[in-house]
Design a protein around this motif. Structure first.
Motif, short mmCIF file in Angstrom:
data_model
loop_
_atom_site.label_atom_id
_atom_site.label_comp_id
_atom_site.label_asym_id
_atom_site.label_seq_id
_atom_site.Cartn_x
_atom_site.Cartn_y
_atom_site.Cartn_z
N ARG A 92 83.12 14.36 32.05
CA ARG A 92 83.66 14.07 30.79
C ARG A 92 85.29 14.09 30.66
N ASP A 95 88.75 10.85 26.89
CA ASP A 95 88.37 10.09 25.93
C ASP A 95 87.05 9.19 26.25
N GLY A 96 86.15 9.78 26.97
CA GLY A 96 84.92 9.45 27.43
C GLY A 96 84.42 9.96 28.73
N TRP A 97 83.76 9.09 29.63
CA TRP A 97 83.20 9.88 30.73
C TRP A 97 83.66 9.00 32.07
N ASP A 351 78.42 7.58 21.50
CA ASP A 351 78.49 8.61 22.51
C ASP A 351 77.40 9.40 22.98
N THR A 353 75.45 10.76 26.76
CA THR A 353 75.52 11.60 28.05
C THR A 353 74.99 10.24 28.87
#
Length: 467
Positions: A92, A95-97, A351, A353
């Protein structure tokens, strides 16, 4: 066959598949595996020595599924390989992955340097460092430093960013020269007498050249002495091949390369475009040198609409110039989001995983189609270029409707796949999944005991070339 149409298929009605390949995924991964294997089988049956075998072609879904999941099924002395480096995987960012790839030491070193890691390179240390980075900033910095990281995107954002370059062709053939029908081989070894110079590593290229070796070709893999391959990775796809170490930057190495190229029928490469120009191994250079030669190349990313700048307008290098692996292509193109947690919300950019395919399916499918393209050119008696692009295979998956979670039960449980056979040899007891397809009438060599990486001379089997 499912109709994802990876290319090169003809006569699909000849394919008999009793059930779905057991590769459960929201994207139609099982169908891609089926279509790629079918295209390979049909290409093999198009060779002149197989004229009398033009009947139905039976595919084994369990065998295909096991072959695609070979990394998960591999065992040496009962132990699974250490497939992923601690610095590889999803992390992570601010601001994201991001998805990183650091399985080779030189890539791990570059990524660690970008992240400012010193001492023990643990996953926790990497996670802590990456959490402070904006995803796309890390992507640019890692690539610039020779490392590998991509920001995880949705399919829609990737398509918008790539513009008219999306989706690129998964497989492309460019025949050249006059037709010279392939006259070598026998019914039991259709490619006997064919010389294949293999400069590929990891999965896609090695899977493709393993097909050629299984059909009797003399496949010689060549690697730099300072860039070793993990032994398990070589064992997984090295069956039927020989492997030599050669420093192409040295005068002696260049001399031997010249001799090897003079005797080669097929050259297979996997480096990003331009990376092998100093050795004369780019498609244009090989075509000028030997128009009758077949050159096959695996690339991660397709061509860019404007090579002057990155399509996103941020000044980064064009995607076509970047290194890449199956896992990174999955992350960038939107597959990781589609396969992630959150169900259908993933497709709308919620959002989630990120997740992965149940196998390195882009790689395995590219390998099958790369071999099919080479065989198609041989059958037509033509030289030319075959190019497989992982991003293009991602486009095939993302261009088809996602399966609903309730449909996955029809595909099956990946843990029930047929496992590989085990055999004792000088490297211990080795268990390796069989190739996805073995042509009828061509002996299946059975479980492979393996051989050491790099133990062969850089010469053809008859002794020509090499020092």
């Amino acid at each position: 066959m499912a109709g994802l149409q990876p290319g090169l298929s003809s006569d699909p009605d000849r394919i008999a598949l009793p059930s779905r390949v057991p590769l459960p995924a929201r994207t139609r991964t099982a169908e891609l595996a089926e279509d790629a294997t079918a295209a390979l089988a049909l290409a093999i049956d198009g060779l002149p020595t197989r004229q009398e075998r033009r009947g139905p072609i039976d595919l084994d879904p369990e065998r295909i599924g096991a072959s695609y999941r070979s990394a998960a099924l591999f065992r040496r002395d009962g132990e699974p390989p250490s497939v992923w480096d601690p610095l590889s995987g999803f992390f992570r960012a601010r601001d994201g992955w991001v998805r990183t790839h650091a399985n080779y030491p030189w890539h791990a070193e570059s990524l660690a340097r970008t992240l400012g890691l010193s001492g023990t390179r643990t996953r926790d240390a990497a996670a802590e460092a990456i959490a402070d980075w904006p995803a796309r900033e890390l992507e640019r910095a890692a690539f610039a430093a020779g490392g590998l990281a991509v920001a995880v995107r949705t399919a829609a954002s990737w398509a918008a960013e790539r513009g008219r370059a999306w989706p690129p062709p998964a497989i492309r053939l460019r025949p050249v020269g006059d037709a010279r029908p392939w006259s070598g081989g026998t019914a039991a070894a259709p490619l006997a007498g064919l010389r294949v110079l293999d400069f590929t590593r990891v999965i896609a290229g090695p899977v493709g050249t393993r097909v050629l070796a299984s059909l009797g070709a003399d496949v010689l893999r060549v690697d730099a002495p300072h860039r070793p391959e993990p032994l398990w990775q070589w064992l997984d796809t090295g069956e039927g091949k020989r492997s030599a170490l050669l420093d192409l930057a040295s005068a002696d190495g260049r001399r031997i390369l010249t001799e090897l190229l003079a005797g080669a029928d097929v050259v297979v490469t996997g480096a990003r475009p331009g990376a092998l120009a100093r050795f004369g191994l780019e498609p244009e250079q090989l075509a000028e040198r030997r128009p009758e030669l077949i050159h096959a190349r695996v690339r991660a990313w397709g061509a860019d609409p404007d090579r002057a700048t990155h399509p996103g307008g941020d000044g980064a290098s064009p995607w076509s110039d970047r290194r890449g692996f199956d896992s990174l292509v999955q992350a960038a193109t939107g597959i990781a989001v589609a396969e992630g947690s959150g169900g259908r919300a993933a497709a709308s950019g919620a959002d989630v995983t990120p997740g992965t395919l149940p196998a390195q399916a882009l790689d395995h499918s590219a390998g099958a189609l790369l071999a099919a393209g080479i065989i198609a050119l041989l059958g037509a008696g033509r030289g030319g270029t075959v190019e497989a692009t992982l991003e293009g295979f991602a486009g095939l998956l993302l261009g088809a409707p996602l399966l609903a979670p309730t449909e996955l039960s029809e595909i099956g449980d990946p843990d029930r796949l047929a496992g590989p056979g085990s055999v004792d040899g000088p490297l211990g007891t080795v268990a390796i999944a069989r190739p996805a397809y073995q042509a009828a009438g061509v002996p299946d060599p059975g479980p492979w005991a393996g051989r050491q990486f790099g133990e062969d001379r850089p010469a053809w089997r008859d002794g020509a070339a090499g020092g």
